[in-house]
Write an enzyme that holds these catalytic residues in place. Structure first.
Site, short mmCIF file in Angstrom:
data_model
loop_
_atom_site.label_atom_id
_atom_site.label_comp_id
_atom_site.label_asym_id
_atom_site.label_seq_id
_atom_site.Cartn_x
_atom_site.Cartn_y
_atom_site.Cartn_z
N ASN A 9 -9.85 -0.34 6.74
CA ASN A 9 -9.15 -0.46 8.02
C ASN A 9 -8.88 0.96 8.54
O ASN A 9 -8.20 1.74 7.88
CB ASN A 9 -7.85 -1.24 7.79
CG ASN A 9 -7.03 -1.38 9.07
OD1 ASN A 9 -6.89 -0.43 9.82
ND2 ASN A 9 -6.49 -2.56 9.31
N HIS A 192 -3.26 -5.74 2.56
CA HIS A 192 -1.99 -5.24 3.10
C HIS A 192 -1.19 -4.52 2.04
O HIS A 192 -0.85 -5.10 1.02
CB HIS A 192 -1.12 -6.33 3.74
CG HIS A 192 -0.29 -5.76 4.85
ND1 HIS A 192 0.86 -5.06 4.62
CD2 HIS A 192 -0.49 -5.73 6.19
CE1 HIS A 192 1.34 -4.63 5.78
NE2 HIS A 192 0.53 -5.01 6.75
N1 PXP Z 1 -5.44 -6.94 6.39
C1 PXP Z 1 -4.75 -7.32 7.49
C2 PXP Z 1 -4.95 -8.70 8.00
C3 PXP Z 1 -3.90 -6.43 8.17
O1 PXP Z 1 -3.22 -6.84 9.26
C4 PXP Z 1 -3.81 -5.11 7.70
C5 PXP Z 1 -2.97 -4.10 8.45
O2 PXP Z 1 -3.48 -3.96 9.71
C6 PXP Z 1 -4.56 -4.74 6.56
C7 PXP Z 1 -5.34 -5.68 5.91
C8 PXP Z 1 -4.51 -3.36 5.99
O3 PXP Z 1 -3.24 -3.07 5.51
P1 PXP Z 1 -2.89 -1.60 5.01
O4 PXP Z 1 -3.10 -0.70 6.17
O5 PXP Z 1 -1.48 -1.71 4.56
O6 PXP Z 1 -3.85 -1.29 3.89
#
Ligand code: PXP
Length: 239
Positions: A9, A192
């Site tokens: 991400n 996340h």
């Molecule tokens: N997955 C989803 C659905 C998310 O909303 C996010 C944050 O935008 C992430 C993964 C990635 O989370 P992090 O930035 O905490 O690794």
């Protein structure tokens, strides 16, 4: 066990850009480095408030990505319109609250079946794989299956923030949800708040497809560069 895929991400490279309203760092270049380092996909979240990723980023990345685009978004008509125009490989439907720092909880799919159904169907009809970002809760997985979504992404935020007995409980909930998802025919992703350290206990989940990880990789990249940060996370999730 199959290897786990990594979706990186890159929202927070855009956060850095938006902090100054300039045109750097170039997100297309960031994605190119991440893909070159071996990531299996690029994840971006087009938020209603456009605090990091902008519409133009979605279009530019769609043209230039060589791996898969996973677009995270709320079930909001304005953003759904972009997704129907861009045709990402994957869309992950997430809940959104304006004031939140990040996506704080899972989507209440069970409570919003009627609102979600047309969006899931429209995205599926164009060939986009739909995923629902849900808490590791059996009721939400059943709702995802009822909606015909092929994927769920388990929200690992509560696990990432937990300590002591809570940590054990949150981890068990993720294991249970992953196993239950498989019995419902769902493919299971997770993400996340994951880091190279707290991801380790998740690596023995048998049917984990993809981990979507952002913030900790971009933070690590300040020290080592985004390509090396991607390689380091790939090594951390290898099994
Ligand atoms: N997955 C989803 C659905 C998310 O909303 C996010 C944050 O935008 C992430 C993964 C990635 O989370 P992090 O930035 O905490 O690794």
């Amino acid at each position: 066990m199959d290897s786990i895929k990594l979706g990186v991400n890159i929202d927070h490279a855009a956060t850095l850009r938006q902090a100054r309203g300039v045109d750097y760092p170039d997100l297309v270049e960031i994605a190119r480095l991440v893909e070159g380092a071996g990531a299996h996909g690029i994840t971006i979240h087009l938020r209603e408030d456009r605090r990091h990723i902008q519409d133009a980023d979605v279009y530019n990345l769609r043209r230039t990505l060589t791996t898969r685009m996973n677009l995270e978004m709320a079930n909001n008509p304005d953003v759904v319109r972009v997704a129907l125009d861009v045709v990402p490989d994957e869309v992950c439907l997430v809940p959104e609250r304006r004031q939140e720092l990040t996506t704080e909880g899972g989507l209440d799919a069970a409570g919003q079946l009627d609102a979600l159904r047309p969006t899931v169907q429209a995205l599926a009809a164009q060939g986009t794989h739909v995923s629902l970002f849900v808490a590791p809760d059996r009721r939400q997985l059943e709702a995802a299956a009822a909606l015909g979504a092929p994927y769920v992404e388990l929200h690992t935020g509560a696990y990432a923030n937990a300590t002591g007995d809570d940590l054990k409980r949150e981890l068990e909930a993720i294991y249970d949800a992953a196993a239950y998802g498989a019995t419902l025919g769902l493919k299971v992703n997770a993400g996340h708040g994951l880091t190279m350290t707290n991801v380790k206990p998740l690596l023995t989940i048998p049917n984990l497809d993809t981990l979507n990880i952002g913030h900790s990789i971009i933070a690590h990249a300040l020290f080592v560069g985004v390509a090396q940060a991607t390689r380091d996370m790939l090594a951390a999730i290898a099994r």
